[in-house]
Design a protein around this motif. Structure first.
Motif, PDB file in Angstrom:
ATOM      1  N   THR A 116       0.846  -1.197   0.000  1.00 36.84           N
ATOM      2  CA  THR A 116       0.000   0.000   0.000  1.00 36.84           C
ATOM      3  C   THR A 116       0.879   1.244   0.000  1.00 36.84           C
ATOM      4  O   THR A 116       1.304   1.717   1.067  1.00 36.84           O
ATOM      5  CB  THR A 116      -0.930   0.005   1.232  1.00 36.84           C
ATOM      6  N   PRO A 117       1.191   1.799  -1.155  1.00 40.99           N
ATOM      7  CA  PRO A 117       2.096   2.943  -1.239  1.00 40.99           C
ATOM      8  C   PRO A 117       1.657   4.141  -0.398  1.00 40.99           C
ATOM      9  O   PRO A 117       2.502   4.893   0.094  1.00 40.99           O
ATOM     10  CB  PRO A 117       2.086   3.294  -2.736  1.00 40.99           C
ATOM     11  N   SER A 118       0.350   4.313  -0.195  1.00 39.07           N
ATOM     12  CA  SER A 118      -0.142   5.473   0.559  1.00 39.07           C
ATOM     13  C   SER A 118       0.305   5.453   2.012  1.00 39.07           C
ATOM     14  O   SER A 118       0.309   6.488   2.683  1.00 39.07           O
ATOM     15  CB  SER A 118      -1.663   5.544   0.490  1.00 39.07           C
ATOM     16  N   LYS A 119       0.689   4.290   2.525  1.00 40.99           N
ATOM     17  CA  LYS A 119       1.134   4.200   3.912  1.00 40.99           C
ATOM     18  C   LYS A 119       2.592   4.616   4.096  1.00 40.99           C
ATOM     19  O   LYS A 119       3.030   4.907   5.218  1.00 40.99           O
ATOM     20  CB  LYS A 119       0.957   2.770   4.428  1.00 40.99           C
ATOM     21  N   ILE A 120       3.344   4.624   3.029  1.00 39.63           N
ATOM     22  CA  ILE A 120       4.790   4.814   3.131  1.00 39.63           C
ATOM     23  C   ILE A 120       5.188   6.166   3.722  1.00 39.63           C
ATOM     24  O   ILE A 120       6.024   6.213   4.645  1.00 39.63           O
ATOM     25  CB  ILE A 120       5.455   4.604   1.756  1.00 39.63           C
ATOM     26  N   PRO A 121       4.629   7.294   3.266  1.00 38.30           N
ATOM     27  CA  PRO A 121       5.080   8.586   3.810  1.00 38.30           C
ATOM     28  C   PRO A 121       4.918   8.697   5.326  1.00 38.30           C
ATOM     29  O   PRO A 121       5.816   9.179   6.014  1.00 38.30           O
ATOM     30  CB  PRO A 121       4.196   9.598   3.070  1.00 38.30           C
ATOM     31  N   GLU A 122       3.777   8.251   5.853  1.00 41.17           N
ATOM     32  CA  GLU A 122       3.555   8.350   7.293  1.00 41.17           C
ATOM     33  C   GLU A 122       4.547   7.493   8.059  1.00 41.17           C
ATOM     34  O   GLU A 122       5.093   7.920   9.088  1.00 41.17           O
ATOM     35  CB  GLU A 122       2.126   7.933   7.637  1.00 41.17           C
ATOM     36  N   TRP A 123       4.786   6.272   7.592  1.00 47.98           N
ATOM     37  CA  TRP A 123       5.730   5.395   8.282  1.00 47.98           C
ATOM     38  C   TRP A 123       7.152   5.939   8.215  1.00 47.98           C
ATOM     39  O   TRP A 123       7.897   5.879   9.205  1.00 47.98           O
ATOM     40  CB  TRP A 123       5.662   3.981   7.687  1.00 47.98           C
ATOM     41  N   LYS A 124       7.525   6.472   7.089  1.00 55.69           N
ATOM     42  CA  LYS A 124       8.865   7.055   6.958  1.00 55.69           C
ATOM     43  C   LYS A 124       9.050   8.202   7.930  1.00 55.69           C
ATOM     44  O   LYS A 124      10.081   8.315   8.616  1.00 55.69           O
ATOM     45  CB  LYS A 124       9.091   7.539   5.524  1.00 55.69           C
ATOM     46  N   GLN A 125       8.045   9.063   8.009  1.00 54.71           N
ATOM     47  CA  GLN A 125       8.145  10.240   8.870  1.00 54.71           C
ATOM     48  C   GLN A 125       8.098   9.852  10.347  1.00 54.71           C
ATOM     49  O   GLN A 125       8.875  10.350  11.166  1.00 54.71           O
ATOM     50  CB  GLN A 125       6.994  11.204   8.526  1.00 54.71           C
ATOM     51  N   LYS A 126       7.203   8.930  10.687  1.00 58.97           N
ATOM     52  CA  LYS A 126       6.982   8.590  12.084  1.00 58.97           C
ATOM     53  C   LYS A 126       8.135   7.800  12.688  1.00 58.97           C
ATOM     54  O   LYS A 126       8.488   7.993  13.865  1.00 58.97           O
ATOM     55  CB  LYS A 126       5.686   7.792  12.200  1.00 58.97           C
ATOM     56  N   TYR A 127       8.751   6.930  11.877  1.00 62.15           N
ATOM     57  CA  TYR A 127       9.773   6.044  12.430  1.00 62.15           C
ATOM     58  C   TYR A 127      11.155   6.243  11.807  1.00 62.15           C
ATOM     59  O   TYR A 127      12.061   5.440  12.063  1.00 62.15           O
ATOM     60  CB  TYR A 127       9.329   4.587  12.264  1.00 62.15           C
ATOM     61  N   GLY A 128      11.309   7.294  11.032  1.00 63.28           N
ATOM     62  CA  GLY A 128      12.622   7.598  10.472  1.00 63.28           C
ATOM     63  C   GLY A 128      13.117   6.547   9.495  1.00 63.28           C
ATOM     64  O   GLY A 128      14.315   6.242   9.446  1.00 63.28           O
ATOM     65  N   ILE A 129      12.194   5.977   8.701  1.00 61.81           N
ATOM     66  CA  ILE A 129      12.560   4.945   7.728  1.00 61.81           C
ATOM     67  C   ILE A 129      13.207   5.602   6.506  1.00 61.81           C
ATOM     68  O   ILE A 129      12.642   6.522   5.911  1.00 61.81           O
ATOM     69  CB  ILE A 129      11.324   4.144   7.287  1.00 61.81           C
ATOM     70  N   GLU A 130      14.366   5.136   6.124  1.00 59.38           N
ATOM     71  CA  GLU A 130      15.050   5.670   4.948  1.00 59.38           C
ATOM     72  C   GLU A 130      14.497   5.044   3.671  1.00 59.38           C
ATOM     73  O   GLU A 130      14.024   3.906   3.667  1.00 59.38           O
ATOM     74  CB  GLU A 130      16.552   5.389   5.046  1.00 59.38           C
ATOM     75  N   ASP A 131      14.591   5.786   2.570  1.00 61.87           N
ATOM     76  CA  ASP A 131      14.074   5.304   1.282  1.00 61.87           C
ATOM     77  C   ASP A 131      14.662   3.954   0.891  1.00 61.87           C
ATOM     78  O   ASP A 131      13.962   3.092   0.347  1.00 61.87           O
ATOM     79  CB  ASP A 131      14.381   6.323   0.181  1.00 61.87           C
ATOM     80  N   LYS A 132      15.932   3.752   1.178  1.00 60.34           N
ATOM     81  CA  LYS A 132      16.597   2.526   0.762  1.00 60.34           C
ATOM     82  C   LYS A 132      16.089   1.290   1.520  1.00 60.34           C
ATOM     83  O   LYS A 132      16.380   0.156   1.130  1.00 60.34           O
ATOM     84  CB  LYS A 132      18.099   2.642   0.953  1.00 60.34           C
ATOM     85  N   ASN A 133      15.340   1.520   2.586  1.00 64.81           N
ATOM     86  CA  ASN A 133      14.816   0.408   3.382  1.00 64.81           C
ATOM     87  C   ASN A 133      13.316   0.207   3.207  1.00 64.81           C
ATOM     88  O   ASN A 133      12.669  -0.430   4.035  1.00 64.81           O
ATOM     89  CB  ASN A 133      15.126   0.632   4.863  1.00 64.81           C
ATOM     90  N   VAL A 134      12.752   0.761   2.128  1.00 67.20           N
ATOM     91  CA  VAL A 134      11.329   0.617   1.819  1.00 67.20           C
ATOM     92  C   VAL A 134      11.170  -0.345   0.643  1.00 67.20           C
ATOM     93  O   VAL A 134      11.775  -0.153  -0.418  1.00 67.20           O
ATOM     94  CB  VAL A 134      10.695   1.979   1.474  1.00 67.20           C
TER      95      VAL A 134
END
Length: 369
Positions: A73-91
């Motif tokens: 679900t691509p729509s979930k990615i921005p929130e998870w990245k912001q909330k938990y500091g997930i880097e692009d390379k780990n998505v």
């Protein structure tokens, strides 16, 4: 309640607030705070409700860290990245999951997808050379569980199942008391787990995704609880199903009661349901004493009592304790906790036999090892 998540979060809280004033059975934590020179770097696969609970819990971890996500679900990615500091390379998504093999910054993938996808996803993660933690039930059946164990062994990676209660201090204390013989010879076990399931369109009511109904979901708690209360593996089972809503539960079981026979002669009466709330308890009776847990299986607080008084252990974040316990074993080379793929297989052998008994009208079925 719409999900097992709601059940496990709220049912425990309704009882857990009560103060316990009797003498304590034990007042020290089961585990020391784990330490390591580095952290176990974890990616969560499947970003549904329980993944959110795990992610929040991991903020309390000492030696495990959330660093990646796998989602369709691509729509979930921005929130998870912001909330938990997930880097692009780990998505990652389900199509490029194989590329995780080339990512040295992820050590373990926690599979939290619907039950019937566990087999496929664990095999994919193992092929990528990453350690695997998979939510319970491990698979749709014991055959799949064996294939998952074999794949992880072939790949040389660790394979664990999300049995968080094996890290929970009250449950650990009950197991310690049983192992120490404080109850004497165990004579009987009685337990129940269940809740009223909500949304009739959810994946848990679709056999193609869930593998089954209440038995595959909360029935795992009853099965595993009977096993850790006795310290034995059951050798036979009889089972009965009741169904009050054949429309809502047309694909899956609604309420299952089952009896487990153990080599020593112990019989455990167990049950699980999607039909009513306030069904979360465990009781073990021995020649010299007894123990009960109520709430027994929720996210906490767990509460226990014995013939000697309450089980006094700290209330902890189950998900943080689980992740740190697994990280401690991997990073520090400690013996694996009792949550390996083989533990998941043992429950699946029982569950397979339960469903066989149901198909045979409640006949006694001997459990195939």
């Amino acid at each position: 309640m719409n999900s097992r998540r709601d059940f496990l979060q709220t049912l425990s809280l309704s009882i857990g607030a009560a103060a316990l004033v009797q003498p304590a059975v034990a007042d020290t934590p089961i585990f020391d705070t784990p330490k390591a020179d580095k952290q176990l770097r974890v990616a969560l696969m499947g970003l549904g409700g329980y993944a959110n609970i795990v992610a929040r819990g991991m903020q309390e971890c000492k030696v495990a860290k959330l660093v990646g996500i796998v989602t369709g679900t691509p729509s979930k990615i921005p929130e998870w990245k912001q909330k938990y500091g997930i880097e692009d390379k780990n998505v990652y998504n389900y199509e490029n999951l194989h590329e995780i093999k080339n990512n040295p910054d992820i050590d373990l993938v926690y599979v939290i997808t619907p039950n019937s996808l566990h087999h496929k996803h664990v095999l994919q993660v193992a092929a990528a050379g990453k350690h695997v933690l998979c939510e319970k039930p491990v698979a749709d059946n014991a055959k799949q569980a064996r294939e998952m164990i074999a794949a992880c062994e072939k790949a040389g990676v660790k394979f664990y199942i999300g049995y968080r209660l094996h890290f929970e201090p009250h449950t650990r204390e009950l197991i310690r008391m049983r192992e120490a013989g404080e109850f004497g010879k165990i004579k009987h076990v009685n337990n129940y787990a269940g809740f009223t399931i909500g949304d009739p369109t959810q994946w848990r009511l679709k056999k193609a995704l869930a593998g089954g109904g209440a038995m595959m979901d909360v029935g795992v708690y009853s099965t595993n609880g009977a096993r850790y209360c006795t310290g034995e593996e059951p050798v036979w089972v009889t089972a009965q199903e009741s169904k009050t809503d054949p429309v809502k539960f047309k694909d899956v079981d609604e309420t299952v009661t089952f009896q487990l026979g153990f080599p020593s002669g112990i019989i455990a009466n167990c049950g699980c349901t999607y039909n009513f709330n306030h069904a979360e308890m465990l009781r073990v009776m021995g020649e010299k004493g007894w123990a009960e847990m109520n709430p027994a299986f929720g996210y906490g607080p767990i509460r226990g009592n014995t013939d000697k008084g309450p089980i006094e252990q700290p209330d902890v974040n189950h998900q943080a304790y689980q992740m740190d316990g697994i990280a401690d074993a991997i990073l520090n080379g400690k013996p694996d906790p009792n949550v390996t793929g083989h533990e998941g297989l043992k429950d699946m052998l029982v569950i397979d036999a339960v469903y066989e008994s149901l198909r045979k009208g409640g006949a006694k079925v001997f459990i195939k090892q």
